[in-house]
Enzyme design. Sequence first.
Site, mmCIF file in Angstrom:
data_model
loop_
_atom_site.group_PDB
_atom_site.id
_atom_site.type_symbol
_atom_site.label_atom_id
_atom_site.label_comp_id
_atom_site.label_asym_id
_atom_site.label_seq_id
_atom_site.Cartn_x
_atom_site.Cartn_y
_atom_site.Cartn_z
ATOM 1 N N LYS A 162 0.855 -1.176 0.000
ATOM 2 C CA LYS A 162 0.000 0.000 0.000
ATOM 3 C C LYS A 162 0.899 1.238 0.000
ATOM 4 C CE LYS A 162 -4.169 -1.835 0.224
ATOM 5 N NZ LYS A 162 -5.160 -1.640 -0.866
ATOM 6 N N ASP A 190 -0.361 -0.511 -4.640
ATOM 7 C CA ASP A 190 -1.733 0.007 -4.648
ATOM 8 C C ASP A 190 -1.739 1.369 -3.973
ATOM 9 O OD1 ASP A 190 -4.404 0.498 -4.677
ATOM 10 O OD2 ASP A 190 -4.996 -1.294 -3.549
ATOM 11 N N GLU A 218 -1.756 -0.214 -8.938
ATOM 12 C CA GLU A 218 -3.211 -0.199 -8.851
ATOM 13 C C GLU A 218 -3.706 1.189 -8.438
ATOM 14 O OE1 GLU A 218 -4.454 -3.708 -6.676
ATOM 15 O OE2 GLU A 218 -6.300 -2.719 -6.083
ATOM 16 N N ASP A 243 -8.985 -0.178 -9.907
ATOM 17 C CA ASP A 243 -9.740 -0.813 -8.822
ATOM 18 C C ASP A 243 -10.966 0.051 -8.511
ATOM 19 O OD1 ASP A 243 -10.730 -2.126 -6.651
ATOM 20 O OD2 ASP A 243 -9.028 -1.823 -5.339
ATOM 21 N N LYS A 267 -13.989 -6.812 -7.676
ATOM 22 C CA LYS A 267 -14.373 -7.191 -6.306
ATOM 23 C C LYS A 267 -15.888 -7.352 -6.292
ATOM 24 C CE LYS A 267 -10.563 -4.712 -4.162
ATOM 25 N NZ LYS A 267 -10.146 -3.437 -3.531
#
Length: 362
Positions: A162, A190, A218, A243, A267
Amino acid sequence: MKIESVELKRVSIPLKKPFKTALRRVDTAENIIVVMTADDGTRGYGEAPPTAAITGDTNETITSAIKEFIAPAITGLDIENLDEVMYRLQRSVEGNTSPKAACDMAVYDLWSKHYGQPLYKLLGGYRKDLETDLTISINEPEEMRRDALAAIGQGFHALKLKVGIDSDLDIERVRTIREAAGPDIKLRLDANQGWTPEEAIRTIRRFEDLGLDIEFVEQPVKARDFAGLKKVHDNVSSRIMADESMFSPADAIELLHMEAVDLINIKLMKCAGIHNALKIVGIAETYGVECMLGCMIESKVSLTAAAHLAAAKKNITRVDLDAAILLAEDPVKGGFKKEIPHFFVTDAPGLGITGIEGLMEL
Ligand SMILES: [Mg+2]
Protein backbone atom coordinates in the site's frame (compact mmCIF):
# COMPACT_ATOMS: atom_id res chain seq x y z
CA MET A 1 -36.41 -25.02 -5.13
CA LYS A 2 -37.90 -21.69 -4.11
CA ILE A 3 -36.30 -18.93 -2.02
CA GLU A 4 -38.29 -18.92 1.21
CA SER A 5 -36.50 -16.49 3.54
CA VAL A 6 -33.54 -14.12 3.81
CA GLU A 7 -32.21 -13.73 7.34
CA LEU A 8 -29.50 -11.29 8.44
CA LYS A 9 -26.88 -11.84 11.14
CA ARG A 10 -23.58 -10.20 11.95
CA VAL A 11 -20.03 -11.33 12.72
CA SER A 12 -17.25 -9.48 14.49
CA ILE A 13 -13.71 -10.69 13.77
CA PRO A 14 -10.57 -8.84 14.91
CA LEU A 15 -7.66 -8.32 12.48
CA LYS A 16 -4.18 -9.54 13.41
CA LYS A 17 -2.89 -6.02 12.73
CA PRO A 18 -4.74 -2.81 11.67
CA PHE A 19 -5.35 -2.70 7.89
CA LYS A 20 -4.18 0.71 6.63
CA THR A 21 -4.43 2.25 3.16
CA ALA A 22 -4.33 5.78 1.76
CA LEU A 23 -8.15 5.77 2.24
CA ARG A 24 -8.95 4.07 5.54
CA ARG A 25 -8.05 1.96 8.56
CA VAL A 26 -9.83 -1.18 9.82
CA ASP A 27 -9.22 -2.90 13.17
CA THR A 28 -12.14 -5.33 13.29
CA ALA A 29 -14.28 -6.86 10.54
CA GLU A 30 -17.89 -6.10 11.54
CA ASN A 31 -19.75 -7.69 8.65
CA ILE A 32 -23.31 -8.65 7.75
CA ILE A 33 -24.03 -12.32 6.99
CA VAL A 34 -26.95 -13.39 4.79
CA VAL A 35 -28.57 -16.78 5.49
CA MET A 36 -30.93 -17.55 2.61
CA THR A 37 -33.20 -20.55 3.12
CA ALA A 38 -35.03 -22.45 0.38
CA ASP A 39 -38.40 -24.20 0.73
CA ASP A 40 -36.67 -27.60 1.13
CA GLY A 41 -34.53 -26.28 4.02
CA THR A 42 -31.29 -25.84 2.00
CA ARG A 43 -29.24 -22.85 3.13
CA GLY A 44 -27.22 -20.43 1.05
CA TYR A 45 -24.70 -18.06 2.61
CA GLY A 46 -23.57 -14.56 1.71
CA GLU A 47 -21.67 -11.69 3.27
CA ALA A 48 -21.22 -7.93 2.99
CA PRO A 49 -18.59 -5.86 4.79
CA PRO A 50 -19.24 -2.13 5.41
CA THR A 51 -16.72 -0.37 3.13
CA ALA A 52 -18.11 3.17 3.29
CA ALA A 53 -14.89 4.78 1.97
CA ILE A 54 -15.14 2.82 -1.29
CA THR A 55 -18.68 1.54 -1.92
CA GLY A 56 -20.58 3.92 0.39
CA ASP A 57 -22.13 0.92 2.17
CA THR A 58 -22.47 0.84 5.96
CA ASN A 59 -23.99 -1.96 8.04
CA GLU A 60 -27.14 0.15 8.40
CA THR A 61 -27.55 0.66 4.64
CA ILE A 62 -26.66 -2.99 3.90
CA THR A 63 -29.34 -4.13 6.35
CA SER A 64 -32.06 -1.80 5.15
CA ALA A 65 -31.38 -2.40 1.44
CA ILE A 66 -31.75 -6.15 1.92
CA LYS A 67 -34.79 -5.97 4.19
CA GLU A 68 -36.70 -3.30 2.30
CA PHE A 69 -35.80 -4.01 -1.32
CA ILE A 70 -33.68 -7.03 -2.20
CA ALA A 71 -35.30 -9.77 -0.09
CA PRO A 72 -38.88 -8.82 -1.07
CA ALA A 73 -37.85 -8.77 -4.75
CA ILE A 74 -36.56 -12.37 -4.78
CA THR A 75 -38.51 -14.21 -2.06
CA GLY A 76 -40.74 -16.90 -3.55
CA LEU A 77 -38.79 -17.09 -6.84
CA ASP A 78 -37.66 -20.45 -8.23
CA ILE A 79 -33.88 -20.89 -8.04
CA GLU A 80 -33.91 -22.82 -11.35
CA ASN A 81 -34.81 -19.57 -13.08
CA LEU A 82 -31.52 -17.99 -12.10
CA ASP A 83 -31.70 -15.21 -14.66
CA GLU A 84 -35.09 -14.03 -13.39
CA VAL A 85 -33.78 -14.04 -9.80
CA MET A 86 -30.71 -12.02 -10.83
CA TYR A 87 -32.75 -9.60 -12.96
CA ARG A 88 -35.03 -8.81 -10.03
CA LEU A 89 -32.20 -8.72 -7.49
CA GLN A 90 -30.14 -6.26 -9.53
CA ARG A 91 -33.12 -3.99 -10.27
CA SER A 92 -34.58 -4.01 -6.75
CA VAL A 93 -32.75 -0.85 -5.68
CA GLU A 94 -30.21 1.56 -7.20
CA GLY A 95 -26.56 1.30 -6.07
CA ASN A 96 -26.10 -0.72 -2.85
CA THR A 97 -23.54 -2.98 -4.45
CA SER A 98 -22.43 -4.78 -1.25
CA PRO A 99 -25.90 -5.91 -0.07
CA LYS A 100 -26.64 -7.03 -3.64
CA ALA A 101 -23.37 -9.00 -3.69
CA ALA A 102 -24.22 -10.70 -0.37
CA CYS A 103 -27.61 -11.85 -1.69
CA ASP A 104 -26.24 -12.71 -5.15
CA MET A 105 -23.66 -15.13 -3.70
CA ALA A 106 -26.27 -16.73 -1.40
CA VAL A 107 -28.45 -17.32 -4.48
CA TYR A 108 -25.48 -18.85 -6.36
CA ASP A 109 -24.75 -21.03 -3.31
CA LEU A 110 -28.36 -22.34 -3.32
CA TRP A 111 -28.37 -22.71 -7.12
CA SER A 112 -25.23 -24.86 -7.21
CA LYS A 113 -26.41 -26.90 -4.19
CA HIS A 114 -29.67 -27.51 -6.04
CA TYR A 115 -27.68 -29.09 -8.87
CA GLY A 116 -25.37 -30.91 -6.43
CA GLN A 117 -22.18 -29.31 -7.84
CA PRO A 118 -19.48 -26.99 -6.52
CA LEU A 119 -20.10 -23.45 -7.80
CA TYR A 120 -16.75 -23.15 -9.62
CA LYS A 121 -17.63 -26.10 -11.86
CA LEU A 122 -20.97 -24.64 -12.91
CA LEU A 123 -19.32 -21.27 -13.68
CA GLY A 124 -16.56 -22.68 -15.88
CA GLY A 125 -14.40 -25.03 -13.82
CA TYR A 126 -11.03 -23.78 -15.09
CA ARG A 127 -8.87 -24.59 -12.02
CA LYS A 128 -9.05 -25.48 -8.32
CA ASP A 129 -5.81 -23.95 -7.06
CA LEU A 130 -5.38 -20.19 -6.54
CA GLU A 131 -2.31 -18.36 -5.28
CA THR A 132 -2.97 -15.16 -3.37
CA ASP A 133 -0.68 -12.27 -2.61
CA LEU A 134 -0.55 -10.61 0.81
CA THR A 135 -1.20 -6.92 1.43
CA ILE A 136 1.35 -4.90 3.37
CA SER A 137 -0.42 -1.98 5.06
CA ILE A 138 0.93 1.53 4.62
CA ASN A 139 3.25 2.46 7.49
CA GLU A 140 6.79 3.80 7.97
CA PRO A 141 9.22 2.12 5.51
CA GLU A 142 10.99 0.13 8.25
CA GLU A 143 7.75 -1.35 9.61
CA MET A 144 6.65 -2.25 6.06
CA ARG A 145 10.01 -3.91 5.43
CA ARG A 146 9.56 -6.06 8.56
CA ASP A 147 6.00 -6.99 7.52
CA ALA A 148 7.21 -7.87 4.02
CA LEU A 149 9.97 -10.13 5.35
CA ALA A 150 7.51 -11.84 7.70
CA ALA A 151 5.16 -12.48 4.74
CA ILE A 152 7.98 -13.94 2.65
CA GLY A 153 8.90 -16.12 5.64
CA GLN A 154 5.30 -17.41 5.68
CA GLY A 155 5.66 -18.49 2.05
CA PHE A 156 4.10 -15.65 0.00
CA HIS A 157 5.60 -15.04 -3.45
CA ALA A 158 3.67 -11.84 -4.23
CA LEU A 159 3.19 -8.80 -2.01
CA LYS A 160 0.81 -5.92 -2.53
CA LEU A 161 2.32 -2.80 -1.02
CA LYS A 162 0.00 0.00 0.00
CA VAL A 163 1.40 3.39 -1.05
CA GLY A 164 -0.10 6.78 -1.91
CA ILE A 165 0.71 8.84 1.17
CA ASP A 166 3.71 11.11 0.42
CA SER A 167 5.43 10.07 -2.79
CA ASP A 168 9.01 10.58 -1.50
CA LEU A 169 8.23 8.20 1.31
CA ASP A 170 6.56 5.84 -1.20
CA ILE A 171 9.87 5.59 -3.11
CA GLU A 172 11.61 4.80 0.15
CA ARG A 173 8.96 2.20 1.09
CA VAL A 174 9.27 0.29 -2.17
CA ARG A 175 13.06 0.62 -2.47
CA THR A 176 13.60 -0.73 1.07
CA ILE A 177 11.24 -3.66 0.49
CA ARG A 178 12.72 -4.58 -2.93
CA GLU A 179 16.18 -4.58 -1.34
CA ALA A 180 15.06 -6.86 1.49
CA ALA A 181 12.86 -9.14 -0.64
CA GLY A 182 15.38 -9.84 -3.40
CA PRO A 183 14.53 -10.18 -7.11
CA ASP A 184 12.18 -13.19 -7.02
CA ILE A 185 9.26 -11.74 -5.06
CA LYS A 186 6.53 -10.04 -7.08
CA LEU A 187 5.78 -6.52 -5.86
CA ARG A 188 2.41 -5.00 -6.70
CA LEU A 189 1.63 -1.43 -5.64
CA ASP A 190 -1.73 0.01 -4.65
CA ALA A 191 -1.95 3.79 -4.25
CA ASN A 192 -5.69 3.75 -3.44
CA GLN A 193 -6.29 7.04 -5.35
CA GLY A 194 -3.55 8.79 -3.33
CA TRP A 195 -1.72 10.57 -6.15
CA THR A 196 -2.59 13.27 -8.68
CA PRO A 197 -1.94 12.17 -12.30
CA GLU A 198 1.28 14.26 -12.46
CA GLU A 199 2.48 12.92 -9.10
CA ALA A 200 1.69 9.37 -10.22
CA ILE A 201 3.66 9.76 -13.46
CA ARG A 202 6.63 11.27 -11.61
CA THR A 203 6.59 8.63 -8.88
CA ILE A 204 6.08 5.61 -11.14
CA ARG A 205 8.88 6.82 -13.44
CA ARG A 206 11.17 6.97 -10.42
CA PHE A 207 10.27 3.35 -9.55
CA GLU A 208 11.14 2.46 -13.14
CA ASP A 209 14.44 4.42 -13.13
CA LEU A 210 15.46 2.72 -9.88
CA GLY A 211 14.76 -0.70 -11.46
CA LEU A 212 12.37 -1.71 -8.68
CA ASP A 213 10.58 -4.19 -10.97
CA ILE A 214 6.95 -3.43 -10.15
CA GLU A 215 4.43 -5.94 -11.52
CA PHE A 216 1.67 -3.30 -11.74
CA VAL A 217 0.38 -0.15 -10.05
CA GLU A 218 -3.21 -0.20 -8.85
CA GLN A 219 -5.49 2.85 -8.79
CA PRO A 220 -2.92 5.68 -8.84
CA VAL A 221 -5.54 8.46 -9.11
CA LYS A 222 -9.07 9.36 -8.00
CA ALA A 223 -11.79 6.82 -8.79
CA ARG A 224 -13.79 8.94 -11.23
CA ASP A 225 -10.76 10.52 -12.94
CA PHE A 226 -10.76 8.23 -15.99
CA ALA A 227 -8.86 10.85 -18.03
CA GLY A 228 -6.20 11.03 -15.30
CA LEU A 229 -5.92 7.27 -15.28
CA LYS A 230 -5.39 7.26 -19.05
CA LYS A 231 -2.80 10.03 -18.76
CA VAL A 232 -0.84 7.96 -16.25
CA HIS A 233 -1.22 4.82 -18.40
CA ASP A 234 0.05 6.68 -21.50
CA ASN A 235 3.06 8.21 -19.75
CA VAL A 236 4.66 5.30 -17.87
CA SER A 237 5.80 1.87 -18.98
CA SER A 238 4.52 0.07 -15.84
CA ARG A 239 1.16 -1.65 -16.09
CA ILE A 240 -1.77 0.22 -14.55
CA MET A 241 -4.72 -1.54 -12.88
CA ALA A 242 -8.16 -0.06 -12.20
CA ASP A 243 -9.74 -0.81 -8.82
CA GLU A 244 -11.95 1.94 -7.35
CA SER A 245 -12.52 3.27 -10.91
CA MET A 246 -14.17 0.03 -12.00
CA PHE A 247 -17.43 -0.93 -10.32
CA SER A 248 -19.77 -2.01 -13.12
CA PRO A 249 -19.64 -3.74 -16.51
CA ALA A 250 -20.29 -0.27 -18.01
CA ASP A 251 -17.17 1.09 -16.24
CA ALA A 252 -15.16 -1.81 -17.65
CA ILE A 253 -16.32 -1.06 -21.20
CA GLU A 254 -15.54 2.65 -20.82
CA LEU A 255 -12.07 2.18 -19.29
CA LEU A 256 -11.04 -0.52 -21.74
CA HIS A 257 -12.42 1.31 -24.77
CA MET A 258 -10.41 4.40 -23.68
CA GLU A 259 -7.32 2.19 -23.24
CA ALA A 260 -6.94 3.79 -19.80
CA VAL A 261 -5.69 0.66 -17.99
CA ASP A 262 -3.84 -2.61 -18.62
CA LEU A 263 -5.53 -4.72 -15.93
CA ILE A 264 -8.69 -4.65 -13.85
CA ASN A 265 -9.41 -5.60 -10.26
CA ILE A 266 -12.86 -7.14 -9.78
CA LYS A 267 -14.37 -7.19 -6.31
CA LEU A 268 -17.80 -8.68 -5.69
CA MET A 269 -18.62 -5.80 -3.32
CA LYS A 270 -18.06 -3.21 -6.07
CA CYS A 271 -19.83 -4.97 -8.95
CA ALA A 272 -22.82 -6.23 -6.91
CA GLY A 273 -21.94 -9.90 -7.07
CA ILE A 274 -21.04 -12.83 -9.31
CA HIS A 275 -23.73 -12.10 -11.94
CA ASN A 276 -22.07 -8.80 -12.91
CA ALA A 277 -18.53 -10.06 -12.26
CA LEU A 278 -19.06 -12.68 -14.99
CA LYS A 279 -19.99 -9.90 -17.43
CA ILE A 280 -16.85 -7.94 -16.50
CA VAL A 281 -14.63 -11.00 -16.96
CA GLY A 282 -16.17 -11.48 -20.43
CA ILE A 283 -15.74 -7.82 -21.40
CA ALA A 284 -12.11 -7.85 -20.24
CA GLU A 285 -11.44 -11.06 -22.16
CA THR A 286 -12.89 -9.47 -25.30
CA TYR A 287 -10.46 -6.57 -24.93
CA GLY A 288 -7.57 -8.96 -24.19
CA VAL A 289 -7.21 -7.65 -20.63
CA GLU A 290 -6.59 -9.91 -17.63
CA CYS A 291 -8.47 -9.62 -14.34
CA MET A 292 -7.46 -9.88 -10.72
CA LEU A 293 -10.04 -10.92 -8.17
CA GLY A 294 -9.74 -8.79 -5.03
CA CYS A 295 -11.66 -8.36 -1.80
CA MET A 296 -12.56 -5.99 1.01
CA ILE A 297 -12.05 -6.95 4.64
CA GLU A 298 -14.21 -10.06 4.31
CA SER A 299 -14.48 -13.38 6.13
CA LYS A 300 -14.27 -16.78 4.45
CA VAL A 301 -17.96 -16.62 3.48
CA SER A 302 -17.69 -14.05 0.70
CA LEU A 303 -14.03 -14.92 0.07
CA THR A 304 -15.13 -18.46 -0.78
CA ALA A 305 -17.64 -17.08 -3.29
CA ALA A 306 -14.83 -14.97 -4.80
CA ALA A 307 -12.51 -18.00 -4.84
CA HIS A 308 -15.10 -20.10 -6.74
CA LEU A 309 -15.47 -17.33 -9.33
CA ALA A 310 -11.69 -16.95 -9.69
CA ALA A 311 -11.27 -20.73 -9.98
CA ALA A 312 -13.95 -20.91 -12.67
CA LYS A 313 -12.47 -18.41 -15.12
CA LYS A 314 -9.28 -18.59 -17.19
CA ASN A 315 -9.16 -14.79 -17.57
CA ILE A 316 -8.90 -14.24 -13.79
CA THR A 317 -5.15 -14.65 -13.68
CA ARG A 318 -4.41 -13.13 -10.27
CA VAL A 319 -6.09 -13.22 -6.89
CA ASP A 320 -5.80 -10.86 -3.96
CA LEU A 321 -8.03 -12.66 -1.46
CA ASP A 322 -5.78 -12.14 1.53
CA ALA A 323 -8.42 -10.93 4.00
CA ALA A 324 -8.65 -14.57 5.12
CA ILE A 325 -5.06 -14.25 6.31
CA LEU A 326 -5.39 -10.76 7.79
CA LEU A 327 -8.18 -11.87 10.16
CA ALA A 328 -7.17 -13.28 13.56
CA GLU A 329 -9.99 -15.87 13.62
CA ASP A 330 -11.90 -18.01 11.13
CA PRO A 331 -15.44 -18.77 12.35
CA VAL A 332 -16.48 -20.32 9.00
CA LYS A 333 -16.80 -24.11 8.72
CA GLY A 334 -16.05 -25.48 5.25
CA GLY A 335 -15.39 -23.17 2.31
CA PHE A 336 -12.03 -23.04 0.55
CA LYS A 337 -8.96 -24.76 1.98
CA LYS A 338 -5.93 -22.66 2.76
CA GLU A 339 -2.30 -23.67 2.42
CA ILE A 340 -0.34 -20.41 2.31
CA PRO A 341 -0.07 -18.93 -0.26
CA HIS A 342 -2.59 -21.25 -1.96
CA PHE A 343 -6.35 -21.51 -1.69
CA PHE A 344 -8.14 -24.59 -3.00
CA VAL A 345 -11.84 -24.68 -3.75
CA THR A 346 -13.41 -28.01 -2.80
CA ASP A 347 -15.87 -30.24 -4.66
CA ALA A 348 -18.57 -29.94 -1.98
CA PRO A 349 -21.86 -28.65 -3.46
CA GLY A 350 -22.32 -24.87 -3.63
CA LEU A 351 -19.70 -22.90 -1.72
CA GLY A 352 -19.16 -25.86 0.61
CA ILE A 353 -19.85 -23.76 3.71
CA THR A 354 -21.46 -25.89 6.42
CA GLY A 355 -21.84 -23.33 9.22
CA ILE A 356 -20.59 -20.13 10.82
CA GLU A 357 -19.70 -19.89 14.52
CA GLY A 358 -20.46 -16.85 16.62
CA LEU A 359 -23.24 -15.42 14.47
CA MET A 360 -24.90 -12.57 16.32
CA GLU A 361 -28.33 -11.06 16.03
CA LEU A 362 -28.45 -7.62 14.42
MG1 LIG B 1 -7.05 -1.65 -4.44
